[in-house]
Enzyme design. Structure first.
Site, PDB file in Angstrom:
ATOM      1  N   GLN A  28     -14.582  11.440  11.612  1.00 16.65           N
ATOM      2  CA  GLN A  28     -14.570  12.896  11.529  1.00 16.65           C
ATOM      3  C   GLN A  28     -13.564  13.482  12.523  1.00 16.65           C
ATOM      4  O   GLN A  28     -12.759  14.354  12.175  1.00 16.65           O
ATOM      5  CB  GLN A  28     -15.983  13.414  11.819  1.00 16.65           C
ATOM      6  CG  GLN A  28     -16.182  14.885  11.523  1.00 16.65           C
ATOM      7  CD  GLN A  28     -17.586  15.348  11.888  1.00 16.65           C
ATOM      8  OE1 GLN A  28     -18.341  14.640  12.565  1.00 16.65           O
ATOM      9  NE2 GLN A  28     -17.947  16.540  11.446  1.00 16.65           N
ATOM     10  N   HIS A  44     -19.678  12.396   4.023  1.00 13.58           N
ATOM     11  CA  HIS A  44     -20.920  12.912   4.597  1.00 13.58           C
ATOM     12  C   HIS A  44     -22.125  11.995   4.438  1.00 13.58           C
ATOM     13  O   HIS A  44     -23.059  12.079   5.233  1.00 13.58           O
ATOM     14  CB  HIS A  44     -21.158  14.339   4.089  1.00 13.58           C
ATOM     15  CG  HIS A  44     -20.115  15.302   4.577  1.00 13.58           C
ATOM     16  ND1 HIS A  44     -18.962  15.552   3.870  1.00 13.58           N
ATOM     17  CD2 HIS A  44     -20.006  15.996   5.731  1.00 13.58           C
ATOM     18  CE1 HIS A  44     -18.198  16.383   4.559  1.00 13.58           C
ATOM     19  NE2 HIS A  44     -18.803  16.670   5.693  1.00 13.58           N
ATOM     20  N   ARG A  61       0.827  -1.202   0.000  1.00  9.56           N
ATOM     21  CA  ARG A  61       0.000   0.000   0.000  1.00  9.56           C
ATOM     22  C   ARG A  61       0.862   1.252   0.000  1.00  9.56           C
ATOM     23  O   ARG A  61       0.661   2.154  -0.799  1.00  9.56           O
ATOM     24  CB  ARG A  61      -0.914   0.040   1.231  1.00  9.56           C
ATOM     25  CG  ARG A  61      -1.971  -1.041   1.283  1.00  9.56           C
ATOM     26  CD  ARG A  61      -3.073  -0.819   0.285  1.00  9.56           C
ATOM     27  NE  ARG A  61      -4.233  -1.670   0.538  1.00  9.56           N
ATOM     28  CZ  ARG A  61      -5.255  -1.801  -0.289  1.00  9.56           C
ATOM     29  NH1 ARG A  61      -5.271  -1.145  -1.424  1.00  9.56           N
ATOM     30  NH2 ARG A  61      -6.262  -2.581   0.004  1.00  9.56           N
ATOM     31  N   LEU A  86     -11.344  12.743  -0.858  1.00 10.74           N
ATOM     32  CA  LEU A  86     -12.026  11.439  -0.852  1.00 10.74           C
ATOM     33  C   LEU A  86     -12.622  11.113   0.514  1.00 10.74           C
ATOM     34  O   LEU A  86     -13.501  10.280   0.631  1.00 10.74           O
ATOM     35  CB  LEU A  86     -11.090  10.327  -1.338  1.00 10.74           C
ATOM     36  CG  LEU A  86      -9.949   9.799  -0.457  1.00 10.74           C
ATOM     37  CD1 LEU A  86     -10.447   8.842   0.613  1.00 10.74           C
ATOM     38  CD2 LEU A  86      -8.930   9.073  -1.332  1.00 10.74           C
ATOM     39  N   TYR A  87     -12.108  11.795   1.565  1.00 11.46           N
ATOM     40  CA  TYR A  87     -12.592  11.527   2.924  1.00 11.46           C
ATOM     41  C   TYR A  87     -13.841  12.329   3.285  1.00 11.46           C
ATOM     42  O   TYR A  87     -14.284  12.319   4.423  1.00 11.46           O
ATOM     43  CB  TYR A  87     -11.498  11.825   3.956  1.00 11.46           C
ATOM     44  CG  TYR A  87     -11.211  10.679   4.919  1.00 11.46           C
ATOM     45  CD1 TYR A  87     -12.173  10.260   5.844  1.00 11.46           C
ATOM     46  CD2 TYR A  87      -9.993  10.027   4.917  1.00 11.46           C
ATOM     47  CE1 TYR A  87     -11.904   9.221   6.723  1.00 11.46           C
ATOM     48  CE2 TYR A  87      -9.726   8.982   5.797  1.00 11.46           C
ATOM     49  CZ  TYR A  87     -10.690   8.589   6.688  1.00 11.46           C
ATOM     50  OH  TYR A  87     -10.424   7.559   7.550  1.00 11.46           O
ATOM     51  N   GLY A 102      -7.678   5.263  -0.785  1.00 15.58           N
ATOM     52  CA  GLY A 102      -7.655   5.675   0.621  1.00 15.58           C
ATOM     53  C   GLY A 102      -6.670   4.883   1.462  1.00 15.58           C
ATOM     54  O   GLY A 102      -5.963   5.449   2.291  1.00 15.58           O
ATOM     55  N   TYR A 122     -12.050  -7.074   6.320  1.00 12.98           N
ATOM     56  CA  TYR A 122     -11.156  -8.224   6.195  1.00 12.98           C
ATOM     57  C   TYR A 122     -11.364  -9.211   7.336  1.00 12.98           C
ATOM     58  O   TYR A 122     -11.569  -8.818   8.482  1.00 12.98           O
ATOM     59  CB  TYR A 122      -9.676  -7.793   6.236  1.00 12.98           C
ATOM     60  CG  TYR A 122      -9.195  -6.991   5.051  1.00 12.98           C
ATOM     61  CD1 TYR A 122      -9.997  -6.809   3.922  1.00 12.98           C
ATOM     62  CD2 TYR A 122      -7.928  -6.405   5.061  1.00 12.98           C
ATOM     63  CE1 TYR A 122      -9.549  -6.061   2.846  1.00 12.98           C
ATOM     64  CE2 TYR A 122      -7.477  -5.656   3.977  1.00 12.98           C
ATOM     65  CZ  TYR A 122      -8.287  -5.482   2.879  1.00 12.98           C
ATOM     66  OH  TYR A 122      -7.837  -4.737   1.814  1.00 12.98           O
ATOM     67  N   SER A 181      -3.742   6.298   3.981  1.00 12.30           N
ATOM     68  CA  SER A 181      -4.005   6.063   5.384  1.00 12.30           C
ATOM     69  C   SER A 181      -2.828   5.334   6.057  1.00 12.30           C
ATOM     70  O   SER A 181      -2.289   5.794   7.067  1.00 12.30           O
ATOM     71  CB  SER A 181      -5.305   5.262   5.493  1.00 12.30           C
ATOM     72  OG  SER A 181      -5.439   4.727   6.770  1.00 12.30           O
ATOM     73  N   HIS A 191      -9.886  15.204  11.224  1.00 11.51           N
ATOM     74  CA  HIS A 191      -9.810  16.667  11.258  1.00 11.51           C
ATOM     75  C   HIS A 191      -8.505  17.177  11.850  1.00 11.51           C
ATOM     76  O   HIS A 191      -8.222  18.366  11.786  1.00 11.51           O
ATOM     77  CB  HIS A 191     -11.023  17.262  11.980  1.00 11.51           C
ATOM     78  CG  HIS A 191     -12.226  17.389  11.093  1.00 11.51           C
ATOM     79  ND1 HIS A 191     -12.576  16.410  10.184  1.00 11.51           N
ATOM     80  CD2 HIS A 191     -13.151  18.356  10.942  1.00 11.51           C
ATOM     81  CE1 HIS A 191     -13.670  16.794   9.532  1.00 11.51           C
ATOM     82  NE2 HIS A 191     -14.035  17.970   9.976  1.00 11.51           N
TER      83      HIS A 191
HETATM   84  C1  HEM Z   1     -23.475  16.476  10.966  1.00 12.79           C
HETATM   85  C2  HEM Z   1     -22.246  16.211  10.682  1.00 12.79           C
HETATM   86  C3  HEM Z   1     -21.339  17.051   9.818  1.00 12.79           C
HETATM   87  C4  HEM Z   1     -21.420  18.361   9.482  1.00 12.79           C
HETATM   88  C5  HEM Z   1     -22.470  19.386   9.918  1.00 12.79           C
HETATM   89  C6  HEM Z   1     -20.284  18.649   8.631  1.00 12.79           C
HETATM   90  C7  HEM Z   1     -20.005  19.885   8.075  1.00 12.79           C
HETATM   91  C8  HEM Z   1     -18.857  20.198   7.393  1.00 12.79           C
HETATM   92  C9  HEM Z   1     -18.515  21.516   6.922  1.00 12.79           C
HETATM   93  C10 HEM Z   1     -19.376  22.757   7.084  1.00 12.79           C
HETATM   94  C11 HEM Z   1     -17.297  21.426   6.320  1.00 12.79           C
HETATM   95  C12 HEM Z   1     -16.511  22.563   5.658  1.00 12.79           C
HETATM   96  C13 HEM Z   1     -16.849  22.602   4.199  1.00 12.79           C
HETATM   97  C14 HEM Z   1     -16.086  23.654   3.438  1.00 12.79           C
HETATM   98  O1  HEM Z   1     -16.242  24.834   3.725  1.00 12.79           O
HETATM   99  O2  HEM Z   1     -15.353  23.272   2.523  1.00 12.79           O
HETATM  100  C15 HEM Z   1     -16.888  20.061   6.408  1.00 12.79           C
HETATM  101  C16 HEM Z   1     -15.693  19.575   5.930  1.00 12.79           C
HETATM  102  C17 HEM Z   1     -15.272  18.259   6.039  1.00 12.79           C
HETATM  103  N1  HEM Z   1     -15.986  17.202   6.565  1.00 12.79           N
HETATM  104 FE1  HEM Z   1     -17.780  17.333   7.452  1.00 12.79          FE
HETATM  105  N2  HEM Z   1     -19.564  17.514   8.455  1.00 12.79           N
HETATM  106  C18 HEM Z   1     -20.163  16.514   9.161  1.00 12.79           C
HETATM  107  C19 HEM Z   1     -19.760  15.199   9.247  1.00 12.79           C
HETATM  108  C20 HEM Z   1     -18.603  14.680   8.707  1.00 12.79           C
HETATM  109  C21 HEM Z   1     -18.201  13.305   8.822  1.00 12.79           C
HETATM  110  C22 HEM Z   1     -18.943  12.197   9.569  1.00 12.79           C
HETATM  111  C23 HEM Z   1     -17.018  13.178   8.170  1.00 12.79           C
HETATM  112  C24 HEM Z   1     -16.285  11.878   8.056  1.00 12.79           C
HETATM  113  C25 HEM Z   1     -15.048  11.704   7.754  1.00 12.79           C
HETATM  114  C26 HEM Z   1     -16.681  14.510   7.623  1.00 12.79           C
HETATM  115  C27 HEM Z   1     -15.545  14.814   6.895  1.00 12.79           C
HETATM  116  C28 HEM Z   1     -15.205  16.081   6.473  1.00 12.79           C
HETATM  117  C29 HEM Z   1     -13.925  16.414   5.867  1.00 12.79           C
HETATM  118  C30 HEM Z   1     -12.763  15.480   5.587  1.00 12.79           C
HETATM  119  C31 HEM Z   1     -13.963  17.787   5.601  1.00 12.79           C
HETATM  120  C32 HEM Z   1     -12.836  18.654   5.014  1.00 12.79           C
HETATM  121  C33 HEM Z   1     -12.121  19.340   6.159  1.00 12.79           C
HETATM  122  C34 HEM Z   1     -11.142  20.376   5.723  1.00 12.79           C
HETATM  123  O3  HEM Z   1     -10.745  20.369   4.552  1.00 12.79           O
HETATM  124  O4  HEM Z   1     -10.762  21.209   6.551  1.00 12.79           O
HETATM  125  N3  HEM Z   1     -17.680  15.366   7.977  1.00 12.79           N
HETATM  126  N4  HEM Z   1     -17.845  19.325   7.049  1.00 12.79           N
END
Ligand code: HEM
Ligand code: NAG
Ligand code: NAG
Ligand code: NAG
Length: 605
Positions: free
Chosen positions: A190, A375, A107, A371-372, A513, A342, A517, A194
């Site tokens: 999440q 939502h 990987r 890819l992560y 991914g 697995y 990872s 983050h």
């Molecule tokens: C109710 C739950 C959630 C809400 C309200 C939420 C909301 C948001 C918001 C507002 C953004 C910023 C978008 C932007 O301005 O580009 C974001 C980014 C992101 N979210 Fe969520 N999200 C939720 C759940 C999740 C879950 C479960 C994951 C699972 C991995 C996730 C992964 C991400 C990732 C990877 C980003 C990009 C972060 C970054 O680039 O800084 N989110 N989300």
């Protein structure tokens, strides 16, 4: 002589039509394309195992390898079936080690290390290598002077992002994850990610605020020294906290004075302050933040018992390394174990790589962030102790955390199923705007197509829209939107891709991914030979905490009273008992029995 103007005119026309010859991505098998004027290009095939003008002719050894290599889907099928066989293999330690070593090296070899490109540099440069404010890029951006947004194929204009999301990504009816992932899993994803996906929206989506580029637990300790100092108690290595209802919670913003993002309506008393500014967003994040805060203070207590002479600084620093180790252990043996499906038992053991070529460094790629965006995991509403919270009541409502308490949240989230990510049309309406943003950002950063990424990660490109989605309806919409399957964008492609049988994801999500990872986890400095020894973690006791970490233990060690089952998969009615285990247990079934866990814990102390 008189024909010269015609030639010039024709070349100009060609320039207009074809632009940069690298737009059509002529170099195969990871060969590097360099343009020489509007019509000529060269592919650099050095060490690709191929030669020829487009790096398409395999060398003999390469030919042997590719002829013998099973496809990713075959490997996946083998690993997710034949449970009895894998349980025997997993119990024979040299076989388990050999297979795990293979998993890790095969990987992580797909990740360029040191990193290469970024959103502004599609060629190697010192700037791209050294500027840590950028996410790196696995594939260079599509050149600016290409005939179409995706290079040389597809329509001249990409479909409207909102319309695309509405037609292909928006949830019609909740589709549960066939792998049975729980909300406990979703919020872990999440919370964990983050710390390294922390885009700097002031500078744009190509930039990150998390310059540690990996598992440094800045989401617990803050991403700069000033913030860290404000969050620390400055006594006994501990973090600041408050007591509510007799249990430990993060301190308030008012008390510690760090910046947190809360909307105005949240009262001061409910403005918890933690490492990551945005973790007030959902109670699931604050639940994990509280668990890790308690764990930090618990671990520093254990260290203090062993080293009564250590000062605050040393207790703090050593606890942080232990928590980093625990995180990686839980991610590999609980989280990735669950996600992979697995039957082979994964193992976190840095020593497996000590005889391999492996770089202990990591740079987070923008494509990994994109890819992560899982939502679709989020349900329509959140069920906690028989109460149902809609998005309006759940988002930014931190009072939920102390009101229900961590134990009850763990129990509720472990019992509610998350949504399926691939297969299309499963993004909840209240967070659809995030999916739209993700498409828009990918365009700003000039991502190459889904098929280009499939090739980069050793997969066959999809030959048709139906090949991609495995059905007719969405593939017809895609065809209308994109014109050619090679023009389908990465993010929408990942979310509409046909899921593997009974799986949460399609092939591309996993095959892309997993390398990012595992490289990020094992590339951590604590996994290097000089660090990976008991003294780094304060001695045998600290090392044992790292090596004994599990999700279940994290919970049991840090909630008062009877300890709830904590699991990345929801209980399965058909087969109660064994399936619950698939997520949380790795060190025997005893892990899952709360009473046994408590006894084990007592025995340890
Ligand atoms: C109710 C739950 C959630 C809400 C309200 C939420 C909301 C948001 C918001 C507002 C953004 C910023 C978008 C932007 O301005 O580009 C974001 C980014 C992101 N979210 Fe969520 N999200 C939720 C759940 C999740 C879950 C479960 C994951 C699972 C991995 C996730 C992964 C991400 C990732 C990877 C980003 C990009 C972060 C970054 O680039 O800084 N989110 N989300
Ligand atoms: C290389 O690729 C280009 C465009 O993709 C194609 O036109 C050309 O025939 C290929 N050349 C060889 C030698 O395969
Ligand atoms: C990184 O690149 C950005 C954008 O060009 C620039 O603003 C920033 O100063 C650079 N950072 C460093 C440390 O050079
Ligand atoms: C927040 O959660 C509490 C329960 O802890 C609930 O009573 C309240 O209505 C929620 N707040 C909002 C704004 O929905």
């Amino acid at each position: 002589m008189s024909r010269l103007p015609v030639v010039v005119f024709l070349s100009a026309l060609l320039l207009l039509c074809e632009g940069n010859p690298c737009c059509s991505v002529p170099c195969q098998n990871r060969g590097v394309c360099t343009a020489f004027g509007p019509q000529n290009y060269e592919c650099d095939c050095t060490r690709t195992g191929y030669h020829g003008h487009n790096c398409t002719t395999p060398e003999f050894l390469t030919w042997v390898k590719i002829s013998l290599k099973p496809t990713p889907n075959t490997v996946h099928y083998l690993l997710t079936h034949f449970k009895g066989f894998w349980s025997i293999i997993s119990s024979i330690s040299f076989l388990r080690d050999a297979i795990m070593t293979y998993v890790l090296t095969s990987r992580s070899h797909l990740i360029d290390s040191p990193p290469t490109f970024n959103a502004d540099y599609g060629y190697k440069s010192w700037e791209a290598y050294s500027n840590l404010s950028y996410y790196t890029r696995t594939l260079p951006p599509v050149p600016e002077d290409c005939p179409t947004p995706m290079g040389a194929v597809g329509h001249k204009e990409l479909p409207d992002a909102k319309l695309l999301a509405q037609k292909l990504l928006l949830r019609r009816e909740f589709i549960p994850d066939p792998q049975g992932s729980s909300l406990m899993f979703a919020f872990f994803a999440q919370h964990f990610t983050h710390q390294f996906f922390k885009s700097d929206m002031k500078r744009g989506p190509a930039f990150t605020l998390a310059q540690g580029h990996g598992v440094d637990l800045n989401h617990v300790y803050g991403d700069n020294l000033e913030r860290q100092h404000k969050l620390r108690l400055r006594k006994d290595g501990k973090l600041k906290y408050q007591i509510l209802d007799g249990e430990v919670y993060p301190p308030t913003v008012k008390e510690v004075g760090v910046d947190m993002h809360y909307p105005p309506h949240v009262p001061d008393a409910h403005r918890f302050a933690v490492g990551h500014e945005a973790f007030g967003l959902v109670p699931g994040l604050m639940m994990y933040a509280t668990l890790w805060l308690r764990e930090h203070n618990r671990v520093s207590g254990v260290l203090q018992d062993v080293h009564p002479d250590w000062d605050d600084e040393r207790l703090f620093q050593t606890s942080r390394l232990i928590l980093i180790g625990e995180t990686i252990k839980i991610v590999i043996e609980d989280y990735v174990q669950h996600l992979s499906g697995y039957h082979f038992k994964l193992k976190f053991d840095p020593e497996l790589l000590f005889n391999q070529r492996f770089q202990y460094q990591n740079r987070i790629a923008s494509e990994f962030n994109t890819l992560y965006h899982w939502h679709p995991l989020m349900p329509d509403s959140f069920r906690i102790q028989r109460r149902d919270y809609g998005y309006k009541q759940f988002v930014f409502n931190t009072s939920i955390v102390a009101e229900h308490g961590i134990g009850r949240l763990v129990e509720s989230f472990s019992n509610q199923i998350a949504g399926q990510v691939a297969g299309g049309r499963n993004v909840p309406r209240p967070i659809m705007h995030v999916a739209v943003k993700s498409i828009e950002n990918s365009r700003r950063m000039r991502y190459q197509s889904l098929n280009a990424y499939r090739k980069r990660f050793s997969m066959k490109p999809y030959s048709s829209f139906q090949d991609l989605t495995g059905e007719k309806e969405m593939s017809a919409v895609l065809e209308e939107f994109y014109g050619h399957v090679d023009a389908v964008e990465l993010y929408p492609g990942l979310l509409v891709e046909k899921p593997r049988p009974n799986a949460i994801f399609g092939e591309t999500m996993v095959e892309m991914g997993a390398p990012y990872s595992l490289k990020g986890l094992m590339g951590n400095p604590i996994c290097s030979p000089e660090y990976w020894r008991p003294s780094t973690f304060g001695g045998a006791a600290g090392f044992a905490i790292v090596n004994g970490a599990s999700l279940q233990r994290l919970v049991c060690d840090n909630v008062r009273g009877p300890c709830p089952v904590a699991s990345f998969s929801v209980p399965d009615e058909k087969d109660s008992g064994s399936v619950i285990n698939s997520g949380a247990s790795h060190s025997g079934d005893s892990d899952l029995n709360p009473t046994v866990v408590l006894k084990e814990r007592a025995a340890e102390l």
